[in-house]
Design a protein around this motif. Structure first.
Motif, short mmCIF file in Angstrom:
data_model
loop_
_atom_site.label_atom_id
_atom_site.label_comp_id
_atom_site.label_asym_id
_atom_site.label_seq_id
_atom_site.Cartn_x
_atom_site.Cartn_y
_atom_site.Cartn_z
N PHE A 13 0.84 -1.18 0.00
CA PHE A 13 0.00 0.00 0.00
C PHE A 13 0.89 1.24 0.00
N HIS A 14 0.47 2.23 -0.75
CA HIS A 14 1.30 3.43 -0.84
C HIS A 14 0.49 4.71 -0.66
N ALA A 15 -0.59 4.88 -1.42
CA ALA A 15 -1.35 6.12 -1.38
C ALA A 15 -2.09 6.28 -0.07
N LYS A 16 -2.25 7.56 0.34
CA LYS A 16 -3.03 7.84 1.54
C LYS A 16 -4.50 7.95 1.18
N SER A 17 -5.35 7.89 2.21
CA SER A 17 -6.79 7.89 2.01
C SER A 17 -7.43 8.83 3.02
N ARG A 18 -8.71 9.11 2.85
CA ARG A 18 -9.47 9.86 3.83
C ARG A 18 -10.52 8.98 4.52
N VAL A 19 -10.45 7.67 4.27
CA VAL A 19 -11.40 6.73 4.87
C VAL A 19 -10.63 5.66 5.64
N LEU A 20 -10.98 5.49 6.91
CA LEU A 20 -10.35 4.51 7.79
C LEU A 20 -11.44 3.62 8.37
N VAL A 21 -11.28 2.30 8.24
CA VAL A 21 -12.24 1.36 8.82
C VAL A 21 -11.46 0.33 9.63
N LEU A 22 -11.79 0.22 10.92
CA LEU A 22 -11.12 -0.69 11.84
C LEU A 22 -12.09 -1.80 12.24
N PHE A 23 -11.60 -3.03 12.24
CA PHE A 23 -12.43 -4.19 12.52
C PHE A 23 -11.93 -4.96 13.74
N ASP A 24 -12.87 -5.40 14.57
CA ASP A 24 -12.60 -6.46 15.54
C ASP A 24 -12.54 -7.77 14.75
N ILE A 25 -12.01 -8.82 15.37
CA ILE A 25 -11.91 -10.11 14.68
C ILE A 25 -13.03 -11.06 15.09
N ALA A 173 -2.75 5.31 12.09
CA ALA A 173 -3.34 5.55 10.77
C ALA A 173 -3.14 7.00 10.34
N ARG A 174 -3.34 7.93 11.26
CA ARG A 174 -3.16 9.34 10.95
C ARG A 174 -1.70 9.65 10.62
N ARG A 175 -0.80 8.97 11.26
CA ARG A 175 0.62 9.23 11.03
C ARG A 175 1.09 8.68 9.68
N ARG A 176 0.55 7.52 9.28
CA ARG A 176 1.13 6.82 8.12
C ARG A 176 0.18 6.66 6.93
N TRP A 177 -1.12 6.54 7.18
CA TRP A 177 -1.99 6.03 6.13
C TRP A 177 -3.07 6.99 5.65
N VAL A 178 -3.51 7.94 6.48
CA VAL A 178 -4.66 8.76 6.11
C VAL A 178 -4.33 10.24 6.14
N ASP A 179 -5.06 10.98 5.34
CA ASP A 179 -5.00 12.44 5.34
C ASP A 179 -6.23 12.99 6.02
N GLU A 180 -6.09 14.13 6.67
CA GLU A 180 -7.23 14.78 7.31
C GLU A 180 -7.99 15.64 6.29
N PRO A 181 -9.31 15.81 6.45
CA PRO A 181 -10.13 15.16 7.47
C PRO A 181 -10.37 13.70 7.12
N VAL A 182 -10.43 12.84 8.13
CA VAL A 182 -10.60 11.41 7.90
C VAL A 182 -11.97 10.95 8.41
#
Length: 242
Positions: A13-25, A173-182
């Motif tokens: 994965f390289h590009a950043k996103s504005r959508v973050l989805v976290l899952f329990d297992i 996620a904010r540090r590495r993967w997403v751009d604000e606003p998320v």
């Protein structure tokens, strides 16, 4: 924080996103995954501490593995473990599970593969927030055929509460993967998931594929409540305003 908990492999994965989805297992992505997880916790306590301890009578749903291990030892009348002993027990449990985890592809909850595929197609950042120890959680994802969808995760050895883990995941996620606003959402099947989302300002989707009945989840007032993830619309995770 052990970096391998977040990045166990080189991820494509390289590009950043504005959508973050976290899952329990457990109960969210997988259900009825078998006794292996419980068994390796019990065996690890026996091998490291010499104590015959069990998870019987412990309400393990929604708990972190470290918390479960401490409850097991306490219930067996053992002394409070040192930090070094806990680390050794956790490492032993993970090593045992990695060797013993069966194929879990038939344990994937309804709607999960389709939802993950849609999120991946939308370039959303997808991660884990789980009470599993890291190697156990990643092994479950591999054996379930879901591993390629997840960039990172926050796991039991990284914090004392699920809320703390959700906070770690959001910060990473904010540090590495997403751009604000998320637009950030936590999906889980236990009241502890709802509480963890609220504690970190995350949207919460509660799903009824775990052990907690839908009407009980409704009492905790999640933002979205679904019987299973087939009912969840992609726009509920990707739109700024619901």
């Amino acid at each position: 924080m052990h970096s391998s908990s977040f990045y166990p492999e080189v991820m494509p994965f390289h590009a950043k996103s504005r959508v973050l989805v976290l899952f329990d297992i457990d109960g969210t992505l997988l259900r009825r995954a078998g006794p292996h997880h419980r068994e390796v916790l019990e065996e690890a306590v026996w091998r490291v501490a010499g104590v015959r301890a069990t998870t019987e009578g412990i309400p393990v749903q929604g708990m972190l593995d470290g918390e479960i291990l401490r409850c097991m030892l306490r219930q067996a009348g053992a002394a409070e473990p040192t930090a070094e002993q806990m680390l050794t027990i956790m490492n032993k449990a993970q090593a045992l599970y990695v060797r013993r985890c069966p194929d879990l592809r038939d344990k994937v909850c309804p709607g999960v593969p389709e939802l993950l595929a849609r999120l991946t197609a939308q370039a959303a950042v997808v991660g884990l927030v789980t009470g599993n120890l890291s190697r156990i959680g990643w092994r479950k994802m591999t054996q379930a055929g879901l591993r390629p969808h997840f960039r990172f995760g926050a796991f039991a050895e990284q914090g004392a509460t699920r809320a703390e883990l959700a906070g770690l995941a959001l910060a990473e996620a904010r540090r590495r993967w997403v751009d604000e606003p998320v637009t950030a959402t936590l999906i889980g099947g236990h009241p502890n998931d709802i509480a963890a989302a609220r504690a970190n300002g995350l949207r919460c989707v509660a799903v009824g594929t775990g052990v907690v009945p839908l009407d009980e989840l409704a009492q905790h007032r999640p933002d979205v409540l679904v019987q299973d993830l087939r009912e969840l619309k992609l726009e509920q995770l990707t739109c700024v305003d619901w």
